[in-house]
Design a protein around this motif. Structure first.
Motif, short mmCIF file in Angstrom:
data_model
loop_
_atom_site.label_atom_id
_atom_site.label_comp_id
_atom_site.label_asym_id
_atom_site.label_seq_id
_atom_site.Cartn_x
_atom_site.Cartn_y
_atom_site.Cartn_z
N VAL A 108 18.73 -78.97 -6.86
CA VAL A 108 18.84 -78.06 -7.99
C VAL A 108 19.30 -78.82 -9.24
N GLU A 109 20.18 -79.79 -9.03
CA GLU A 109 20.65 -80.61 -10.16
C GLU A 109 19.47 -81.39 -10.78
N ASP A 110 18.65 -82.01 -9.94
CA ASP A 110 17.48 -82.75 -10.44
C ASP A 110 16.47 -81.80 -11.09
N PHE A 111 16.37 -80.60 -10.54
CA PHE A 111 15.45 -79.60 -11.11
C PHE A 111 15.76 -79.41 -12.60
N TYR A 112 17.03 -79.23 -12.91
CA TYR A 112 17.40 -79.01 -14.33
C TYR A 112 17.33 -80.32 -15.13
N TRP A 113 17.56 -81.44 -14.46
CA TRP A 113 17.39 -82.73 -15.15
C TRP A 113 15.93 -82.86 -15.60
N CYS A 114 15.01 -82.48 -14.73
CA CYS A 114 13.58 -82.57 -15.07
C CYS A 114 13.26 -81.69 -16.29
N ILE A 115 13.81 -80.48 -16.30
CA ILE A 115 13.58 -79.59 -17.46
C ILE A 115 14.11 -80.27 -18.72
N ASP A 116 15.32 -80.83 -18.62
CA ASP A 116 15.91 -81.53 -19.79
C ASP A 116 14.95 -82.61 -20.31
N GLN A 117 14.37 -83.38 -19.39
CA GLN A 117 13.48 -84.47 -19.81
C GLN A 117 12.26 -83.94 -20.57
N THR A 118 11.75 -82.78 -20.12
CA THR A 118 10.53 -82.26 -20.77
C THR A 118 10.82 -81.84 -22.21
#
Ligand code: ARJ
Length: 425
Positions: A108-118
């Motif tokens: 879940v942490e990486d999920f939001y990291w990915c959104i941040d990157q986009t």
């Protein structure tokens, strides 16, 4: 993991060739998208627009991404569910120069990291499935709102969240409810979910559906699709509902309707399709039969209370892909599919390309509409907008054309008759 700062993070770039073949296959089933791509590659309506998207990374989504890029957009993407990303598709998109941050099984942490990157591309348009991206923008990066002209939303749950935000005065840019297009909900949600959910259950279990007591929680468009298809496979379908009209519809469509407390005792297979949390909880698990199979096809993984299942289980093991066996302290086995996440996307490949062809045509046309709105210099209000009725008919007509299905046209006399309220017996 293959990671290029500011560009992509995917499982393995070497999967790109496999991913390209999958996407090419999807393209061969998505003629409406291909026609729109050819048309708008010429006119470049999205040139100069930067789109951040958060939607399941499947072969069908890749067709949408390629189409947005072909119409001139710069695109960045993440998945909207930790278990739905197809790593080969993600690799192919990264290889084609799309900014993509997605891999199967992320935390879940990486999920939001990915959104941040986009969001690093400073999007001026957003494209959501479930509203996690738009919510992140509003909550964590409110400064981005100044340059974002609008967004689109794919699914029922996301549209609910956004309407609630708008009612609270908390929505800071206009959003188009793609889900609410007739060529979306009346096809994708019903026939798409119907087929892909059974596909996921079958891939995860290989059980025979004929003769099973098959419990569907929720008789909205998705639940109805699942119930219809399960019935077609010879299952005895039981529906649980909270809404009187939906329960009545299910009854008249030949389903048995009862409370979940009762259904829990009879079910061999349970599917939740409600969009609501805690539909299956401890007391239900306690009365289930040995061998019961439980899964969810609603957007979030809160419909089945997994903590309750864990609490009554003495142990668990992964017995097959996307299938965990829990043994209760009184010795019954309960099988949870896809960790309670969307079984159709986590255990199968999501809806068939043919139906996503129409859903994504609505996404694509809605992104263009937002860009046109922006170019016209007349901004919309910060509300949730429906797609125009003409867009629905245009997409349906295009789809019929690609299926070589002709329909009749009203004559002038028929039109006059329709509009003439004086004409009776
Ligand atoms: C991408 C898919 C697919 C697929 O349109 C559907 C919807 O409303 C979602 C809720 O999260 C899932 C989405 N969907 C279903 N199948 N998105 N590719 N193959």
């Amino acid at each position: 993991m293959d990671h290029k700062e500011g560009m992509y993070k995917v499982r393995d770039l070497a999967l790109a060739e496999e991913g390209r073949r999958l996407i090419d296959w999807a393209e061969s089933r998505m003629p409406v998208m291909m026609a729109l791509r050819a048309k708008y590659a010429e006119t470049q309506p999205l040139k100069g627009y930067r789109i951040a998207g958060c939607l399941h990374v499947t072969k069908e989504t890749a067709v949408l991404v390629r189409t947005l890029a072909a119409a001139g957009a710069e695109v960045s993407w993440s998945g909207c569910n930790p278990l739905s990303t197809h790593d080969a598709v993600a690799a192919a998109l990264a290889d084609e120069g799309i900014n993509i941050y997605a891999w199967h099984g992320l935390s879940v942490e990486d999920f939001y990291w990915c959104i941040d990157q986009t969001l690093l591309i400073n999007p001026n348009l957003t494209l959501d499935d479930g509203a996690d991206l738009i919510f992140t923008v509003h909550n964590k990066y409110p400064e981005l709102v100044q340059t974002i002209i609008g967004g689109t939303e794919e699914t029922t749950t996301g549209v609910h969240r956004l309407r609630a935000m708008a009612d609270d005065g908390a929505l800071n840019y206009p959003v188009i409810a793609v889900n609410d297009a007739e060529t979306k909900w009346d096809f994708d949600n019903v026939y798409g979910t119907g087929q892909s959910t059974l596909d996921g259950i079958i891939r995860a279990t290989s059980v025979m559906l004929a003769g099973k007591n098959f419990v569907v929680a929720g008789y909205g468009h998705c639940g109805k699709g699942v119930a219809l298809r399960a019935k077609g496979m010879g299952a005895n379908v039981i529906v649980t509902e909270v809404k009187p009209t939906a329960a009545l519809k299910a009854t008249l469509e030949g389903m048995r309707v009862m409370e979940m407390d009762e259904a829990a005792k009879h079910g061999d297979v349970f599917v939740t399709a409600t969009g609501i949390k805690d539909v299956i909880v401890k007391r239900h698990f306690e009365s289930m039969k040995d061998g019961a199979i439980v899964c969810n096809t609603g957007h979030y993984d809160c419909e089945i209370n997994i903590a309750d299942l864990e609490a009554i289980a003495s142990g668990k093991r992964e017995i097959r892909n996307s299938n965990e066996e829990y043994v209760t302290s009184d010795g019954r086995r309960i099988y949870l599919l896809a960790q309670g996440r969307l079984v159709n996307l986590a255990a199968a490949e999501g809806h068939p390309s043919e139906v996503m062809d129409m859903s994504f045509a609505n996404q694509f046309m809605s992104q263009i509409r937002l860009a046109e709105m922006h170019k016209s210099g007349e901004p919309w209000e910060n509300k949730v907008y429906d797609i125009p009725a003409e867009q629905d008919q245009e997409i349906a007509r295009l789809k019929l054309d690609t299926m070589s299905i002709g329909i009749d046209e009203l004559t002038p006399e028929q039109i006059e008759y329709m509009d003439n309220y004086a004409a009776g017996t």
